[in-house]
Design a protein around this motif. Structure first.
Motif, mmCIF file in Angstrom:
data_model
loop_
_atom_site.group_PDB
_atom_site.id
_atom_site.type_symbol
_atom_site.label_atom_id
_atom_site.label_comp_id
_atom_site.label_asym_id
_atom_site.label_seq_id
_atom_site.Cartn_x
_atom_site.Cartn_y
_atom_site.Cartn_z
ATOM 1 N N THR C 103 0.846 -1.189 0.000
ATOM 2 C CA THR C 103 0.000 0.000 0.000
ATOM 3 C C THR C 103 0.882 1.239 0.000
ATOM 4 O O THR C 103 2.011 1.205 0.491
ATOM 5 C CB THR C 103 -0.938 0.043 1.221
ATOM 6 O OG1 THR C 103 -1.753 1.219 1.113
ATOM 7 C CG2 THR C 103 -0.177 0.119 2.536
ATOM 8 N N LEU C 104 0.355 2.312 -0.545
ATOM 9 C CA LEU C 104 1.078 3.579 -0.531
ATOM 10 C C LEU C 104 0.601 4.496 0.584
ATOM 11 O O LEU C 104 1.238 5.486 0.891
ATOM 12 C CB LEU C 104 0.887 4.302 -1.876
ATOM 13 C CG LEU C 104 1.654 3.694 -3.028
ATOM 14 C CD1 LEU C 104 1.239 4.355 -4.326
ATOM 15 C CD2 LEU C 104 3.154 3.860 -2.808
ATOM 16 N N ASN C 105 -0.521 4.182 1.169
ATOM 17 C CA ASN C 105 -1.108 5.047 2.178
ATOM 18 C C ASN C 105 -0.327 4.919 3.492
ATOM 19 O O ASN C 105 -0.289 3.855 4.102
ATOM 20 C CB ASN C 105 -2.571 4.628 2.366
ATOM 21 C CG ASN C 105 -3.295 5.489 3.358
ATOM 22 O OD1 ASN C 105 -2.764 5.815 4.414
ATOM 23 N ND2 ASN C 105 -4.509 5.859 3.025
ATOM 24 N N PRO C 106 0.287 6.020 3.964
ATOM 25 C CA PRO C 106 1.151 5.925 5.149
ATOM 26 C C PRO C 106 0.402 5.538 6.424
ATOM 27 O O PRO C 106 0.982 4.907 7.307
ATOM 28 C CB PRO C 106 1.755 7.325 5.268
ATOM 29 C CG PRO C 106 0.952 8.212 4.400
ATOM 30 C CD PRO C 106 0.297 7.367 3.361
ATOM 31 N N ILE C 107 -0.866 5.897 6.535
ATOM 32 C CA ILE C 107 -1.618 5.498 7.722
ATOM 33 C C ILE C 107 -1.822 3.988 7.729
ATOM 34 O O ILE C 107 -1.632 3.317 8.741
ATOM 35 C CB ILE C 107 -2.977 6.237 7.785
ATOM 36 C CG1 ILE C 107 -2.753 7.689 8.213
ATOM 37 C CG2 ILE C 107 -3.920 5.532 8.742
ATOM 38 C CD1 ILE C 107 -4.025 8.471 8.464
ATOM 39 N N ILE C 108 -2.204 3.446 6.566
ATOM 40 C CA ILE C 108 -2.413 2.002 6.483
ATOM 41 C C ILE C 108 -1.082 1.268 6.658
ATOM 42 O O ILE C 108 -1.012 0.238 7.331
ATOM 43 C CB ILE C 108 -3.089 1.646 5.144
ATOM 44 C CG1 ILE C 108 -4.431 2.381 5.040
ATOM 45 C CG2 ILE C 108 -3.299 0.145 5.031
ATOM 46 C CD1 ILE C 108 -5.163 2.147 3.736
ATOM 47 N N GLN C 109 -0.022 1.819 6.081
ATOM 48 C CA GLN C 109 1.300 1.218 6.284
ATOM 49 C C GLN C 109 1.628 1.128 7.771
ATOM 50 O O GLN C 109 2.043 0.091 8.274
ATOM 51 C CB GLN C 109 2.377 2.066 5.592
ATOM 52 C CG GLN C 109 2.391 1.942 4.088
ATOM 53 C CD GLN C 109 3.491 2.792 3.448
ATOM 54 O OE1 GLN C 109 4.211 3.511 4.137
ATOM 55 N NE2 GLN C 109 3.624 2.698 2.130
ATOM 56 N N ARG C 110 1.439 2.242 8.470
ATOM 57 C CA ARG C 110 1.775 2.300 9.891
ATOM 58 C C ARG C 110 0.965 1.278 10.699
ATOM 59 O O ARG C 110 1.503 0.582 11.557
ATOM 60 C CB ARG C 110 1.516 3.717 10.422
ATOM 61 C CG ARG C 110 1.868 3.918 11.873
ATOM 62 C CD ARG C 110 3.347 4.095 12.067
ATOM 63 N NE ARG C 110 3.756 3.823 13.439
ATOM 64 C CZ ARG C 110 5.017 3.766 13.834
ATOM 65 N NH1 ARG C 110 6.000 3.941 12.974
ATOM 66 N NH2 ARG C 110 5.317 3.517 15.086
ATOM 67 N N LEU C 111 -0.345 1.223 10.413
ATOM 68 C CA LEU C 111 -1.201 0.296 11.147
ATOM 69 C C LEU C 111 -0.747 -1.151 10.941
ATOM 70 O O LEU C 111 -0.619 -1.916 11.901
ATOM 71 C CB LEU C 111 -2.660 0.459 10.712
ATOM 72 C CG LEU C 111 -3.399 1.632 11.346
ATOM 73 C CD1 LEU C 111 -4.657 1.944 10.561
ATOM 74 C CD2 LEU C 111 -3.773 1.296 12.787
ATOM 75 N N PHE C 112 -0.488 -1.528 9.692
ATOM 76 C CA PHE C 112 -0.063 -2.910 9.434
ATOM 77 C C PHE C 112 1.304 -3.176 10.081
ATOM 78 O O PHE C 112 1.525 -4.245 10.653
ATOM 79 C CB PHE C 112 -0.007 -3.189 7.930
ATOM 80 C CG PHE C 112 -1.311 -3.642 7.346
ATOM 81 C CD1 PHE C 112 -1.805 -4.922 7.630
ATOM 82 C CD2 PHE C 112 -2.056 -2.822 6.516
ATOM 83 C CE1 PHE C 112 -3.003 -5.352 7.091
ATOM 84 C CE2 PHE C 112 -3.265 -3.245 5.980
ATOM 85 C CZ PHE C 112 -3.741 -4.515 6.262
ATOM 86 N N MET C 113 2.215 -2.209 10.004
ATOM 87 C CA MET C 113 3.527 -2.408 10.621
ATOM 88 C C MET C 113 3.410 -2.640 12.120
ATOM 89 O O MET C 113 4.024 -3.544 12.677
ATOM 90 C CB MET C 113 4.398 -1.165 10.387
ATOM 91 C CG MET C 113 5.047 -1.112 9.034
ATOM 92 S SD MET C 113 5.793 0.537 8.768
ATOM 93 C CE MET C 113 6.821 0.672 10.250
#
Lengths: 182, 182, 182, 182, 182, 182
Positions: C103-113
Motif C-alpha cells: 500500500t502507498l497510504n502511510p496510515i495504512i502502512q503504519r497500522l499494518f507495521m
C-alpha cells in the motif's frame, strides 16, 4: 382542548384501527400531533414489511378518510436505534417541542418517564385484536378478517403495492441470521 | 449460454454442495459470476462461525477442485446490513453490472423482484440436508456425516483452522444478548 | 517467485498505471493477490466518484488487457471504516490469509507495521503524475492527458458510464456538509 | 398543475427565502410536496446549528405565514448518510412515491439523475445571497441583514431558542476533529 | 470542597499540562472525577494518533506522578459520535451521575448548557501553547520543546510505543479521503 | 502475585457475587485490573436494563464495600459491537496493554484464544445461581432472594434508581421488533 403539541410513536406495521383510535385522542386534545414512524430504516422483514414511505401513506390516507385536517399533523421518520437513555433525546432532536408522549411500547414509556416526560397510555381498543402482529398473521393465513382491522385506505394501499404477496413471501422461511443479511 | 453476468448471494456458512450446485448453474449459463459473501463483517457466532476470508477460501478451493476456471468469478464482500429497499442498491454499489440474481433467501428474492430484477431460484439439491444450519448442527454433534455435505477442500479448511472446535465452543452456551457483545 | 499470498489495498479512484505497476509487482512475486477496494461504500463524491463495482470492472478489464491470469486475483470490497488499530483486523476478517501488504497510504502502512505485518512499498512510477487526484483534476479541466495515465479499458469504462460528466458535476460546487448528505 | 407528488431535499440551516421560493414552485405545480430534512441527525455544529425539529418548525411556520395549506406537505427526517448509489433509495424508503426531485445540491442531483429520476432545478433567487452559509456568517458577524433573508417566523424561532448565541459559540473556535467529538 | 462528582471530557491527544491543570481543579473541588476519553474509537490519524488505551495510560501515569489518589478517578471511553442534542445524553449513559462538566470544547459546552448542566471553564494555562495540536506539530518538526509541555510519564510512554515515529509517518502525506480508509 | 495487568469483560447486568468472585481473583493476582463494561451503549431493555454509568457505580461501590483499593482498577466502556475477529482488537484499542483475559462468555473466550491471548476461566461460584439473567428474573417475580446474590451496595443502587420497577416494566410485554425501536 389541552392545546400544545403531543407526540405519538409506533412502528405502524401496518396502521390499524388501534392506531387510529390513539391518534384521534391526540387530535381531539392537542393543537398539533407529531407522528413518529419508528424503525423507518427497516422494511421487507416479517416484523417490518412496509417501508416508512408506505406507512406514511397509510397514515395520511386513513386520516383523510377519517375527516381529519392533515395540517395539524407532523410526520417524523426515525431510523432503527439501539435502545438507551439517549434514544429519547434522539426523538427530541428530530421533533418540534412536545408536551406529552403517547405510546404503547413499555420500553419507550419507561425511557420517556425517566427523562421526565408526561407519558399517556391512549384509550385502547382490544389490544390483542388490533395489533400489527395479529394483522400480519391474518394476512399470512389468507384470513380476510384483517381487512376489518385497518381503515379502508390501508386495505387499498396494501393491495396496490402487492403487500399481501410480500408478507407471504417474507414469512415463507426463516433462515438463521436472516434479517440482517442484505 | 445466456452470456452476461449473474450474481449469487448467500452467507456460505460453510460453502456446501447446495451452494456448489447453484454456482455451477451460474457457471454454465453466464460469462461471469459475481459471488457475494453476505454478512461478511460477522464471524465467531453460532450462525456465522467463519470469517469472510475463510469463506472465500472455501469457495475458491471448492471451485478449483470442481475444475472451474476461477477467472470467471468475481468475489464481493458485503457487510451486515439492515434490511430495507436500499439494501439491494447497496449490492449494486459493490458489484459490476449483472443481469440476473440467484438466491434462496426469500427476503432477498422479494427485494430484488420489487426493484425489477430477474430472480432465479437455482436447481435445488435436497434443501433440508444441504443447508449451513444442518451442517453446523452435525459438526456440533460429532456426526461425521457433515463431511459428505461439503466439497473435500471445505473439510480440509475447516479442520485446518480448528473450525470444529470453534463451532463447539461457540454453541456451548447461549447467554442473552450474547451475539452482540464483543 | 515469493509464493504465498499478498494483499494490495487502495481506493482505485480510478485504477491507473501506478496501480497497475504495483499490482504487476504482486503478480510476479506471489501466487495469489488479494485486491482490497477501500471505501467501497462511497461513490459519487469528488474524491470517490466511482462505485466499488465500477472500480472492480476497471481493475479486471485492465488486468485482462495486460494479459494477466485473473484466476490468481481475489477481490474484496471494504466499507469505509473509522481508522483505528482494529481496522487492520477488519481487513483480515474479509480476506484469506496473506503474508505481505502492499500500500502507498502511510496510515495504512503504519497500522499494518504496528500489528506485525511485512509492509512493502511497491516500485513507484512518478507518484505525482500517476495519482487518482491528479487524474480527476485533469478530467475536470477537460485535459485529455488523463487518458494517458490509465490503461485503455479504464478510459472506455469511464466514458461508457458518463464518468467525465459525473466528475464535472460532482465538483461543480462545494456546499458545506456536502459529502455526507444524501 | 402538474399534479402528483414531488420531493424537495435540503438541510435548511436555516430555512430562508431561497428555500421558500423553491417550495412555492412545488406548491404551485404538485398536489403534494415531500420536504426531506437532510442530515437530521446532526445539530450544534457550525454548518448544522439547528436540530431537525427546529428546522421543521421553521419550515411549517414560514409556510403558514406564506398562506400555504400545510395539509399538502409531508415532512421526512433523513439521518446523515454516506454518499453512494444506495442513498437515493434510502430517500425512497422514507418517502411516499414521488415523480420529481427538486434540489440544488449537485451530488444529489447527479445521484437521482443516474437512477432515472426527473430532477428539477428550482427557479433561483440570487444563490449567493440566499444561502444558509451566508446567513450563518451574517449572524456570526452581528450583521442584522440576515433577518431580511429569512421569513419573519424564522427570525422569531431563532431568537426564541437562543440561536444567535448558539451560532456564535459554535463558531468560536475550531479544534481539530471538533465536529465528531461528543 | 464542592463534593459530589464532576466530569471532564477531552480527546487527550496527548495528555498535557493544560489537561493536568484542569484535572487538578477537579481533584481539589470534587470527591470523584469522571475522565471521559472522547473519540476513543479513533487512532493512528494525524489528529488522533494515540489509542484510547494509550491515552488512559498517559492520564493515569501522569496523575500518579502528580501524587493524586487514583481511586478518586473514573475512566470512561466514548466512541466517536455524530454531534447532536442526544450526544450529551450518550455521555450520561456511559457515566455515573455528575454535577458539573469541565471542557474547553465550545460545541460540547454549548450542548451541555442547553441541556441544563453547569459547565465550568477550567483555569487555563496558556491555551495556545498547551494544546494537543501544538504538541503534535512540535513532535513532527523534531522540536524537543514538546517534552516540556507534557508530564514526564507522557514523554516516556510516547517514546516507548514509537509515538514520535508514528506521528511523523501519519503526517507524511495527506491523501484525499485519507482518514476514513482502512 | 502474577503482576502485570489483566482484563475482565462482562455486561454486569447487574454486578453480582459471581462477578465479584472473578474480580477478586484478578485483584489478588495482578497489579491492575481493566474492567470492561460490555454493551455500554445499551440500557432499558429486558436483557440490559442498566446504563453503563449505573453499572460502573455498582462495580465501584461493591469493590469499596469489599475493601479493595480502587486505584488498581481501570474502567473501560465498550459500545455494542458486531461479533468478528476485529472485535478483540477493538477491546485492545480501548484498553492499556494487558497479559490475560478473564471472561465467562465462550464467544469472547474463543476470539481472544484465536488471537493468541491467554484466557483464564475464573473460579466459579455456582454459575446458574449467580447469573444476571437469574437475578433479573427473580426481581421480575418479586422474589427477594435476588438481594442475596448481589453485594449490598448493588441492592441500594438498584432500589435508589427505581431499578425494580424498571425491570418489571421492561419485561411487561414483548412486542416484535421491540428492542430496536426507540
Amino acid at each position: 382542548m389541552n392545546a400544545g403539541r403531543c407526540l405519538i410513536i409506533a412502528r405502524f406495521q401496518p396502521f390499524h384501527y388501534g392506531h387510529l383510535n390513539a391518534v384521534e385522542y391526540c387530535y381531539r386534545n392537542y393543537d398539533e400531533t407529531i407522528i413518529v414512524v419508528g424503525m423507518a430504516s427497516q422494511s421487507h422483514t416479517p416484523e417490518n414489511p412496509f417501508t416508512a414511505g408506505e406507512r406514511i401513506l397509510m397514515i395520511r390516507e386513513s386520516l383523510k378518510w377519517a375527516g381529519h385536517d392533515l395540517s395539524r399533523y407532523i410526520t417524523v421518520t426515525l431510523p432503527t436505534l439501539e435502545v438507551n437513555r439517549a434514544a429519547i433525546h434522539f426523538v427530541r432532536q428530530y421533533s418540534p417541542p412536545f408536551k406529552s408522549v403517547i405510546t404503547l411500547n413499555p420500553i419507550i414509556q419507561r425511557l420517556f418517564m425517566e427523562e421526565g416526560y408526561e407519558v399517556i397510555t391512549p384509550p385502547l381498543k382490544e389490544r390483542d385484536t388490533y395489533s400489527g402482529s395479529t394483522i400480519r398473521r391474518l394476512i399470512l393465513n389468507n384470513d380476510p378478517l384483517w381487512k376489518q382491522l385497518v381503515p379502508p385506505p390501508v386495505v387499498e394501499i396494501i393491495e396496490s403495492i402487492g403487500g399481501v404477496e410480500r408478507i407471504k413471501m417474507l414469512y415463507s422461511e426463516r433462515l438463521p441470521g436472516y434479517y440482517a443479511t442484505a
